[in-house]
Design a protein around this motif. Structure first.
Motif, PDB file in Angstrom:
ATOM      1  N   GLY A  56      76.043   9.109  60.235  1.00 52.28           N
ATOM      2  CA  GLY A  56      75.912   9.269  61.674  1.00 52.28           C
ATOM      3  C   GLY A  56      76.305  10.638  62.178  1.00 52.28           C
ATOM      4  O   GLY A  56      76.145  10.940  63.362  1.00 52.28           O
ATOM      5  N   SER A  57      76.815  11.504  61.257  1.00 59.42           N
ATOM      6  CA  SER A  57      77.249  12.803  61.763  1.00 59.42           C
ATOM      7  C   SER A  57      76.064  13.746  61.956  1.00 59.42           C
ATOM      8  O   SER A  57      76.170  14.762  62.629  1.00 59.42           O
ATOM      9  N   SER A  58      74.931  13.435  61.364  1.00 65.64           N
ATOM     10  CA  SER A  58      73.767  14.308  61.590  1.00 65.64           C
ATOM     11  C   SER A  58      72.492  13.487  61.439  1.00 65.64           C
ATOM     12  O   SER A  58      72.497  12.416  60.839  1.00 65.64           O
ATOM     13  N   ASP A  59      71.414  14.020  61.952  1.00 63.81           N
ATOM     14  CA  ASP A  59      70.143  13.277  61.886  1.00 63.81           C
ATOM     15  C   ASP A  59      69.438  13.478  60.567  1.00 63.81           C
ATOM     16  O   ASP A  59      68.563  12.725  60.199  1.00 63.81           O
ATOM     17  N   VAL A  60      69.786  14.540  59.883  1.00 63.54           N
ATOM     18  CA  VAL A  60      69.140  14.791  58.603  1.00 63.54           C
ATOM     19  C   VAL A  60      69.904  14.024  57.528  1.00 63.54           C
ATOM     20  O   VAL A  60      71.103  14.233  57.337  1.00 63.54           O
ATOM     21  N   ALA A  61      69.217  13.118  56.851  1.00 62.55           N
ATOM     22  CA  ALA A  61      69.917  12.294  55.863  1.00 62.55           C
ATOM     23  C   ALA A  61      70.093  13.057  54.547  1.00 62.55           C
ATOM     24  O   ALA A  61      71.138  13.025  53.933  1.00 62.55           O
ATOM     25  N   ILE A  62      69.031  13.740  54.094  1.00 63.21           N
ATOM     26  CA  ILE A  62      69.102  14.475  52.833  1.00 63.21           C
ATOM     27  C   ILE A  62      68.511  15.851  53.065  1.00 63.21           C
ATOM     28  O   ILE A  62      67.437  15.971  53.646  1.00 63.21           O
ATOM     29  N   GLU A  63      69.224  16.856  52.621  1.00 62.28           N
ATOM     30  CA  GLU A  63      68.657  18.194  52.751  1.00 62.28           C
ATOM     31  C   GLU A  63      68.952  18.967  51.482  1.00 62.28           C
ATOM     32  O   GLU A  63      70.093  19.036  51.031  1.00 62.28           O
ATOM     33  N   VAL A  64      67.891  19.541  50.882  1.00 58.71           N
ATOM     34  CA  VAL A  64      68.072  20.382  49.697  1.00 58.71           C
ATOM     35  C   VAL A  64      67.508  21.746  50.046  1.00 58.71           C
ATOM     36  O   VAL A  64      66.359  21.839  50.468  1.00 58.71           O
ATOM     37  N   THR A  65      68.337  22.798  49.905  1.00 63.73           N
ATOM     38  CA  THR A  65      67.802  24.128  50.221  1.00 63.73           C
ATOM     39  C   THR A  65      67.936  25.028  49.012  1.00 63.73           C
ATOM     40  O   THR A  65      69.021  25.127  48.413  1.00 63.73           O
ATOM     41  N   ASN A  66      66.831  25.705  48.658  1.00 66.29           N
ATOM     42  CA  ASN A  66      66.795  26.642  47.522  1.00 66.29           C
ATOM     43  C   ASN A  66      67.452  26.068  46.272  1.00 66.29           C
ATOM     44  O   ASN A  66      68.164  26.771  45.572  1.00 66.29           O
ATOM     45  N   GLY A  67      67.234  24.781  46.027  1.00 68.27           N
ATOM     46  CA  GLY A  67      67.910  24.148  44.895  1.00 68.27           C
ATOM     47  C   GLY A  67      67.326  24.602  43.571  1.00 68.27           C
ATOM     48  O   GLY A  67      66.113  24.721  43.423  1.00 68.27           O
ATOM     49  N   CYS A  68      68.227  24.877  42.619  1.00 63.11           N
ATOM     50  CA  CYS A  68      67.781  25.207  41.273  1.00 63.11           C
ATOM     51  C   CYS A  68      68.709  24.447  40.328  1.00 63.11           C
ATOM     52  O   CYS A  68      69.925  24.641  40.362  1.00 63.11           O
ATOM     53  N   PHE A  69      68.159  23.562  39.491  1.00 59.82           N
ATOM     54  CA  PHE A  69      69.009  22.670  38.700  1.00 59.82           C
ATOM     55  C   PHE A  69      68.556  22.685  37.251  1.00 59.82           C
ATOM     56  O   PHE A  69      67.377  22.863  36.985  1.00 59.82           O
ATOM     57  N   SER A  70      69.493  22.470  36.344  1.00 58.57           N
ATOM     58  CA  SER A  70      69.090  22.389  34.948  1.00 58.57           C
ATOM     59  C   SER A  70      69.983  21.422  34.201  1.00 58.57           C
ATOM     60  O   SER A  70      71.204  21.456  34.338  1.00 58.57           O
ATOM     61  N   TRP A  71      69.376  20.575  33.379  1.00 55.78           N
ATOM     62  CA  TRP A  71      70.169  19.618  32.589  1.00 55.78           C
ATOM     63  C   TRP A  71      71.022  20.355  31.575  1.00 55.78           C
ATOM     64  O   TRP A  71      72.095  19.926  31.219  1.00 55.78           O
TER      65      TRP A  71
END
Length: 1253
Positions: free
Chosen positions: A379-394
Motif C-alpha cells: 500500500g505504500s506505492s501504486d507500483v507493485a513490481i519495478e525492475v530498472t536496468n536489471g542485469c542478473f546472472s546465475w
C-alpha cells in the motif's frame, strides 16, 4: 530415571513415554545464546561480505554456550583421577601388614577403610562426570544442527550448486554428531599429564630412580602411537570423502528410481555404486589395519613399561620386593588408560577439527544478499513490481548475464504474462523478482508480500491439508473456497483420506497435476499481494487448466498483482501486459493486440498455435454434416460408478492402514539371537571367531601368569631369601610378556579381517536387494530411510560392530581371569561374588528393555531431521518467497528436540545402571579385603594376597565394562538388524527369463499390438483400485492418444504396461505374449518412454543419453540433431562430455525434456509411450517434437497421454479414461461428430478458451 525404566520394563516405549527435555537443553534456549556468542567472535563482516567463521571460533562459541557443564565435569574428573591412584599407593603397605610388619600392626582396619572410601569416591564422581559430559554433547549437537539448518535456508543459488545435497546432509548427520561425541574426550587433554605425574610419584616412592625408566618407556609408547594415529586420520578423511560421493550418487539414484526401472537401467547404476564403494573399501581396509597397530600398542603398553622398569631396577641394583612389584604393576595398569586414550583423544580431536572445519566452511558460504530486492510495505506505492536496468546472472559472472537490460514495471492489480521459447529466461525473470539470482546491476523494488508457485512442484511430505495451510491458521470458509477454485475437491474425494492423506516424499503418490494444484492452493491460501506463477498450467489437462486460469487468476486473484509464465498462447490475451522473452532480454512488451503485429518472436509462438487450431477446424467442418445421437449410455455408466466409489469410501474410512507411507518399522523387544548369529557366520562361515577367542584366552593366561610369577618369585622383604635369582626373575617375565603381546597382534588381525569381509558382504547384499525391490517399495519408503541405512548403519558395520563384539568377549575373559586370581586367595569370595553377579545381570536385563527402545527411538527420530533438512533445501526458494523461514526453523528445532529426548534419557539410563553396578562390585572388593585382614598371619603368602588385591582394584572397572559393552553391542547391533531387514525385501520378478523356458524373438515386438484384458490395478494391497477393468486393444503401428481428467488413471495404465505395477486381475498382451511371463529387462528394454518429469543424471551429456554405452558417438549426435539439441551441445566446449550437475539443474526443464526425447530416438523401439511429454515446452517446440516423432516413429505404436488436446488430434485413435474406466474409444473425427461425447466437450472447451482470444 526410575519411573521411565519401570515403564520401559513393562511395555515397549514410545516417544510419548519419554519425558520432555529440561528447557535448558532445548534448541529454543540454546540457539540465541550460541548465535550471540558466535556473532561476538566472528565479529563484523570481512571484506568479501562473508562472515569469517573458523573452527576455532566455532569451538569458542560452543564452549561459551555450555561452559557451566565444562567446569563441573572438570571438577568431577579431578576427584575421580585422584581417587583411582589411592589403591596402588596403599598396596605396598597392605602386603607389609599381611607379612606381619610391626609398623603396620594396628593399621589394618584403617588401610581397608582408605581403600573402600577411595572406591566410593571414584564411583560417584565418575558417574556424574560422564552424565554431565553427555548432556553437554547433546546441547552442542542441537545447536550446530540448528545453525546449519538456518544457514541452509539462506544459501544463495551459487553456494547451493557448490555443495550437493548429500554433503549438506552429511554435515547434519555425521559432523554434528561427531562434535557431540567429542564431549567425552574434552578433559582428556589435561588429564593425561596429571595421571602420568601421579603414577610416577607412586613409582618413585616405591622403586626410587627406576621410575625414570618408567617415564621414558611411557613416552616411547605414546610416541609409538603417533604415526599410526596420523595414518588413521588420513584414511578417515579419505573414507569420508569417498562416502560423500557414494551417498550423493545413491540419493540421486533413489530419487530417479522410477525412470531407471522404466528404462531397465537400474543394474548399470547399481554397478556404479558398487564401483564407488570399492574405492571406499580400499581406504576402509587401510584404516582398519592401522587400528590393529593401535590396539597392539594399547595391550602391549603395560607389559612393555613393566619390563623396562623392572629391567632398570635390576641394572641399578634396586631390590625388588613383592609389595613394591605389585604396587608398580597396579600403577602400570592404571597408567594403561591414559596411554591408550591419548592417541584416541588425539584422533578424536583431529576428527572433530575436520568436522568443525566442514561446518565452519559451510557457515562461511555466501548467503542470498538480502538487499538485492527492496521490499516496501503493502500500500505504500501504486507500483507493485519495478525492475530498472536489471542485469542478473546465475554464475555471478558479468561476462554471461542470464538476464540483461531488464526494464519493466507492473502496477498494483495488473496481470503480467511472460512467454518465450525454451531457455529464453522466463523462470529467471521470476527469480530476479524474488531476489534469487545474483544481481550484477540495476534495482528491483516490490511492494507487498509475495507468493510463488514453482515450475516443478515442491511439496513437503505430510498431510495435504498441512501443505495448503503452510503454517497459517485454519479458516474453514477460505479453505473451502481455495479448494474449489483449484478444483481439488474432486481429487480429494478420490484420495483415501481426503485432505488428511499423507503425501509421500516429494509428493510421490500424487499425479503431476495434483501436485501443481496443491501448490497453487498453498499460494492462494497465503493471501499475499503479489503472485508469481511459473508455468503452473502445463502439468494439468486442458479442462483443469482453463478452470484454474478462470478461477484463480481471473477470479480469486482479480485484485492482486499476478505475474505468470506460460507456454499456452490462449492464456495471453487476458493479460494487461505481455513480456516476450528472447535470450535473456525482453524482446517485446505490451498488450496482446499491440504486439501481435509488431515483432516476429511473438508471431512465431502465435503462428504455431494457429496451425494447431486450424487442424481442429478442418476435422470439425467435416463432421458438421453428420450429427450423431447423444450417447446417454456413458452418463449412466459414470453415475453408477461414482456411487460405487462412495461405497468404497465408507469401507475405507475405518482403517488408517490405507496410507501410502507407513510409520517406519522398528523391531520390538530383544534383538533376536539370529542377528548375532548371522553377523558372526557371514564371513568365511564364522571360521575366524574361535581363532579370535583362542588368541585372547592365551593372552589372558600369559598375562596373569607373568604377574603371578612376579608376585611369587619376588621376596616379601629385604631379609627373606629370594626363591630365584634376580636375572631369572626378569627373563621369565620378559618371555611371558612377549608371548602375550604376540597373541594380541594375532587377535587384532583376525578380528579386522572378519569385520571387513562381513561389512562388504552386508553392503553388497543390501544394495542388491534395494535395487531389485519393486517400485512400490520406493513409493512407500522415504529415501531418507534408505539413505540412513546406507550411510549411518553401514558405517557402524564398517568400523564399530566387530570391535564392539570383540570387546564383549575379551571383557568376559578378563573378568573370569580376575575372579580366578581372587579365589586363589580366598574361595570364600565366591559367597559374595555369585549373588552380586546375579544382581548385576538382573539389573542389566531390567535396564536393557528401556535402553534398547530408547536407542531405537533415537534411530527413528533421526530420519525425519535429515528428511526435513533435505526437503527444506530443495524448497528453499518457495520457503523464502513466502517468508516462512522462521516457521521452518522452529519445525527443525522441534525435530531436534524430539531427537535429543531419547538420546538424553539414554545417557541417563546408562549412568543409572553403571552406578548400581559400581556399588555392587565395590561390595565384593570390600568383602574380600575385610576377609584378608581377619585371616591369621602366615595363613597365606602375602605376595599372592597382594596380587589378589591388585586385580581386585580393577574389578569394578571390568564388571562395569562387561555390562557396558554388552549394552553397547546390543544398541549397535540394531544397525545390522536394520540392514538385514532391507536384505529381505521381496524382489521384483526376474529381470530376464532362462533360455529354455521361453526365448523371445530378438525382434519382438514386431507388430507392436497391445491388448488389455479386464485390467484391474492398485498400488498397494490396502489401497483402492485405480484401474477398474479396462479391456482395450491398441492396434500395432498406430498412434493412440489417451485423454482424461487428472487422476483418471492415465499414468497408472502406463505403469502397468511397464510392469512397475503388476495387475491384480487381468493381463496385458504385446504381440500375443503375456508380459507377466517374460523378464522385466526383456520387457522394458524393448519399450520406450518419455516420462512425465524429465530427469537427467549427474554426469555428461553422453552418459545421460546412453548410460549403458551401447551406441557410437555419431549415433548420439544424430539423435541430438533430431531433437534440436545438436547446436546447443556443439556450442559448449566439451561437446558430448559437457557436464550435467545434480538433477540436471544447469539445463532448463524444456531442454531436459528434449534430452529424454533424444534417449528414445536412440533406442528406436517398436512401442513408444509419451507421458505428457510436451507439458513444459512452448507450442513451437512442441510442434517440432511432434514432427520429429512423426518422422522417427512412423512405423511404431505410439501411445500419448496428452494435456493439450491438439497433440491428440492427429492420432489414429483416442481413448478417454475417467476414474479408471475406458469411457470412449474411437477416432478423433468420429468422437468430434458426436457433440455429446466427453471428448468433443473437452475439445470445445479448448477451442473456446483459445478463440475467446
Amino acid at each position: 530415571m526410575g519411573p521411565l525404566l519401570a515403564v520401559g520394563h513393562k511395555k515397549t516405549l514410545g516417544l510419548d513415554d519419554v519425558p520432555e527435555l529440561d528447557p535448558g537443553d532445548s534448541v529454543s534456549s540454546l540457539l540465541p545464546t550460541f548465535k550471540a556468542n558466535l556473532e561476538a567472535l566472528a565479529g563484523g563482516v570481512s571484506g568479501s561480505g562473508r562472515k569469517a567463521v573458523t573452527a576455532l571460533k566455532l569451538t569458542k562459541a560452543l564452549l561459551r554456550t555450555v561452559w557451566w557443564h565444562v567446569a563441573v565435569t572438570a571438577f568431577y574428573a579431578l576427584v575421580y583421577n585422584v581417587s583411582t591412584y589411592v589403591g596402588p599407593y596403599l598396596i605396598d603397605s597392605l602386603v607389609q601388614y599381611l607379612n606381619g610388619d610391626e609398623r603396620y600392626a594396628s593399621k589394618g582396619q584403617l588401610l581397608v577403610l582408605a581403600f573402600i572410601v577411595a572406591k566410593v569416591f571414584e564411583c560417584l564422581s565418575q558417574r556424574h562426570w560422564f552424565f554431565r559430559l553427555q548432556q553437554a554433547g547433546i546441547r552442542a549437537r542441537s545447536t550446530l544442527v540448528a545453525v546449519v539448518y538456518q544457514k541452509g535456508l539462506a544459501l544463495s543459488s551459487q553456494s547451493r550448486q557448490s555443495r550437493t545435497s548429500g554433503e549438506m546432509i552429511n554435515i547434519i548427520s555425521v559432523d554434528a554428531d561427531r562434535v557431540g561425541i567429542f564431549s567425552w574426550y574434552m578433559h582428556d587433554l589435561w588429564l593425561v599429564p596429571l595421571q602420568v605425574g601421579m603414577a610416577l610419584f607412586i613409582l618413585y616412592s616405591t622403586l626410587g630412580l627406576a621410575s625414570l625408566a618408567a617415564l621414558g618407556a611411557t613416552v616411547v609408547v605414546m610416541l609409538a602411537n603417533v604415526p599410526p594415529g596420523q595414518m588413521q586420520e588420513k584414511f578417515q578423511q579419505k573414507l569420508m570423502d569417498c562416502k560423500d560421493v557414494r551417498m550423493k550418487a545413491t540419493s540421486e539414484i533413489l530419487r530417479n528410481m522410477r525412470i531407471l526401472k522404466l528404462q531397465g537401467w537400474e543394474m548399470k547404476f547399481l554397478s556404479k555404486i558398487i564401483e564407488l564403494r570399492k574405492t571406499e573399501t580400499n581406504w576402509l581396509k587401510k584404516y582398519l589395519y592401522t587400528t590393529t597397530l593401535v590396539t597392539f600398542v594399547f595391550w602391549g603398553a603395560p607389559t612393555f613399561v613393566a619390563v623396562v622398569t623392572f629391567g632398570a631396577c635390576m641394572l641399578m641394583g634396586i631390590p625388588l620386593e613383592s609389595g613394591k612389584v605389585l604396587s608398580a604393576l597396579a600403577t602400570f595398569r592404571v597408567l594403561q588408560e591414559p596411554i591408550y586414550n591419548l592417541p584416541d583423544t588425539i584422533s578424536m580431536v583431529i576428527q572433530t577439527k575436520v568436522s568443525l572445519d566442514r561446518i565452519a566452511s559451510f557457515l562461511c558460504l555466501e548467503e542470498l544478499p538480502t538487499d538485492s530486492v527492496q521490499r516496501l510495505p503493502n500500500g505504500s506505492s501504486d507500483v507493485a513490481i519495478e525492475v530498472t536496468n536489471g542485469c542478473f546472472s546465475w554464475d555471478a559472472s558479468p561476462e554471461l548475464p542470464t538476464l540483461k537490460d531488464l526494464n519493466f514495471q507492473a502496477q498494483r492489480g495488473m496481470r503480467v504474462a511472460v512467454c518465450g521459447t525454451v531457455g529464453s529466461g522466463k523462470s529467471s525473470l521470476l527469480s530476479c523478482i524474488l531476489g534469487e539470482i545474483p544481481k550484477l546491476s540495476g534495482e528491483v523494488k516490490i511492494c507487498g508480500m509475495t507468493a510463488y508457485v514453482s515450475q516443478s512442484a515442491w511439496i513437503q511430505s505430510g498431510k495435504i491439508q498441512e501443505n495448503i495451510l503452510f503454517g497459517k491458521e485454519m479458516d474453514k470458509d477460505k479453505y473451502e473456497r481455495v479448494l474449489e477454485s483449484c478444483s481439488l475437491k474432486k481429487d480429494l474425494e478420490i484420495l483415501p483420506f481426503g485432505d488428511q492423506t499423507v503425501i509421500g516424499e516429494r509428493g510421490i503418490n500424487l499425479s503431476g497435476g495434483q501436485k501443481q494444484r496443491i501448490q497453487i492452493a498453498r499460494a492462494l491460501y497465503q493471501e499475499a499481494d503479489i503472485y508469481l506463477f511459473d508455468d503452473p498450467f502445463s502439468a494439468v489437462d486442458a479442462h483443469t487448466g482453463s478452470h484454474l486460469f478462470k478461477e484463480c487468476l481471473l477470479g480469486a486473484l482479480s485484485s492482486k498483482t499476478v505475474v505468470y509464465v506460460t507456454h499456452q498462447i490462449e492464456f495471453l490475451p487476458a493479460a494487461d501486459l505481455i513480456l516476450v522473452m528472447k535470450d535473456g532480454k525482453i524482446a517485446q512488451a505490451g498488450k496482446y493486440n499491440e504486439i501481435l503485429g509488431s515483432g516476429e518472436e511473438f508471431m512465431e509462438l502465435v503462428g504455431a498455435h494457429r496451425d494447431a487450431l486450424a487442424e481442429l477446424d478442418t476435422i470439425d467442418a467435416a463432421n458438421r454434416s453428420s450429427e450423431g445421437s447423444p450417447s446417454s449410455g456413458t452418463a449412466k455408466l459414470i453415475r453408477s460408478l461414482s456411487s460405487a466409489e462412495k461405497k468404497d469410501k465408507q469401507d475405507e474410512g475405518n482403517n488408517q492402514s490405507g496410507q501410502l507411507v507407513q510409520e517406519e518399522e522398528r523391531e520390538k523387544g530383544r534383538v533376536g539371537f539370529w542377528v548375532y548369529w548371522k553377523y558372526l557366520t557371514l564371513a568365511y562361515k564364522g571360521a575366524l571367531v574361535p581363532l579370535v577367542l583362542l588368541a585372547q584366552l592365551l593372552f589372558q593366561v600369559l598375562q596373569i601368569g607373568s604377574n603371578y610369577w612376579m608376585a611369587w618369585a619376588a621376596p616379601v622383604s629385604k631379609d627373606v631369601e629370594p626363591p630365584v635369582s634376580m636375572s631369572t626373575l626378569i627373563y621369565v617375565y620378559i618371555a611371558l610378556a612377549v608371548g602375550s603381546s604376540f597373541c594380541v597382534l594375532l587377535r587384532a588381525l583376525f578380528l579386522v579381517t572378519a569385520s571387513y569381509k562381513t561389512a562388504t558382504l552386508l553392503f553388497d547384499k543390501m544394495h542388491m536387494s534395494i535395487f531389485r525391490a519393486p517400485m512400490s517399495f520406493f513409493d512407500s519408503t522415504p529415501s531418507g530411510r534408505i539413505l540412513n541405512r546406507a550411510s549411518t548403519d553401514q558405517s557402524e558395520v564398517d568400523t564399530n560392530i566387530a570391535p564392539q563384539m570383540g570387546s564383549v568377549a575379551f571383557a568376559v575373559i578378563q573378568l573370569v581371569g580376575i575372579i580366578a586370581v581372587m579365589s586363589q586367595v580366598a574361595w570364600q569370595v565366591f559367597v559374595v561374588f555369585i549373588p552380586v553377579v546375579a544382581t548385576c545381570f538382573w539389573y542389566q536385563r531390567y535396564y536393557i528393555d528401556t535402553a534398547r527402545e530408547l536407542q531405537r527411538l533415537v534411530g527413528v527420530c533421526k530420519a525425519p531431521i535429515i528428511q526435513h533438512f533435505a526437503e527444506s533445501i530443495t524448497g528453499s526458494t518457495t520457503i523464502r518467497s513466502f517468508g516462512k523461514e522462521n516457521q521452518f526453523v522452529s519445525a527443525n528445532s522441534h525435530l531436534m528436540d524430539a531427537y535429543s529426548r531419547p538420546k538424553f534419557y539414554n545417557a541417563g539410563a546408562m549412568e543409572w545402571l553403571c552406578f548400581r553396578l559400581d556399588v555392587l562390585s565395590s561390595l565384593t572388593f570390600a568383602f574380600s579385603l575385610i576377609f584378608l585382614i581377619n585371616l591369621p598371619p602366615g595363613f597365606i603368602d602375602p605376595g599372592i594376597a597382594g596380587l589378589a588385591v591388585t586385580y581386585g582394584l580393577n574389578l569394578n572397572m571390568l564388571q562395569a565394562w562387561v555390562v557396558w559393552s554388552m549394552c553397547n553391542l546390543e544398541n549397535k547391533i540394531i544397525s545390522v538388524e536394520r540392514i538385514l531387514q532391507y536384505i529381505s525385501i521381496p524382489a521384483e520378478p526376474p529381470l530376464s527369463m532362462s533360455e529354455d523356458k521361453l526365448a523371445l524373438a530378438h525382434n519382438w515386438p514386431s507388430e507392436g499390438e497391445i491388448q488389455l484384458h479386464d485390467l484391474h490395478v492398485k498400488y498397494a494391497p490396502q489401497l483402492p483400485f485405480v484401474l477398474k477393468g479396462l479391456t482395450v486393444t491398441f492396434p500395432g503401428g498406430l498412434k493412440t492418444g489417451i485423454v482424461g481428467r487428472t487422476g483418471s488413471g492415465k499414468s497408472t495404465l502406463i505403469q502397468a504396461l511397464f510392469r512397475i505395477v503388476d495387475p491384480t486381475i487381468g493381463q496385458i498382451l504385446i504381440d500375443g505374449v503375456d508380459i507377466c511371463t517374460i523378464g522385466l529387462h526383456d520387457l522394458r528394454s524393448r519399450l520406450s518412454i518419455i516420462p512425465q518429469e524429465p530427469t537427467m543424471f549427474e554426469g555428461t551429456v553422453r552418459s545421460n543419453l546412453d548410460p549403458l554405452g551401447e551406441y557410437t558417438d555419431s549415433q548420439i549426435w544424430e539423435a541430438l540433431d533430431c531433437c534440436q539439441l545438436g547446436d546447443e551441445v556443439r556450442r559448449k566446449e566439451h561437446k558430448l562430455d559437457s557436464p550435467v550437475i545434480e538433477n540436471g539443474e544447469n539445463w532448463s526443464v524444456g531442454q531436459r525434456q528434449l534430452v529424454c526425447l533424444g534417449r528414445v530416438i536412440l533406442k528406436r523401439s517398436k512401442i513408444l509411450v509419451l507421458d505428457e511429454a510436451t507439458a513444459s515446452v512452448d507450442t513451437a517446440t512442441d510442434n517440432l517434437i511432434q514432427k520429429t516423432l512423426r518422422q522417427q516413429f512412423s512405423e511404431a505404436t505410439v501411445i500419448t497421454i496428452a494435456h493439450r488436446i491438439t497433440s491428440v488430434l492427429d492420432s489414429d485413435m483416442v481413448l478417454l479414461l475417467d476414474n479408471g474406466v475406458a469411457v470412449e474409444r474411437d477416432t478423433p473425427a468420429k468422437l468430434l461428430e458426436d457433440k455429446s461425447s466427453l471428448f468433443s466437450k473437452l475439445v470445445a472447451e479448448y477451442t473456446m478458451r483459445s478463440t475467446h482470444t
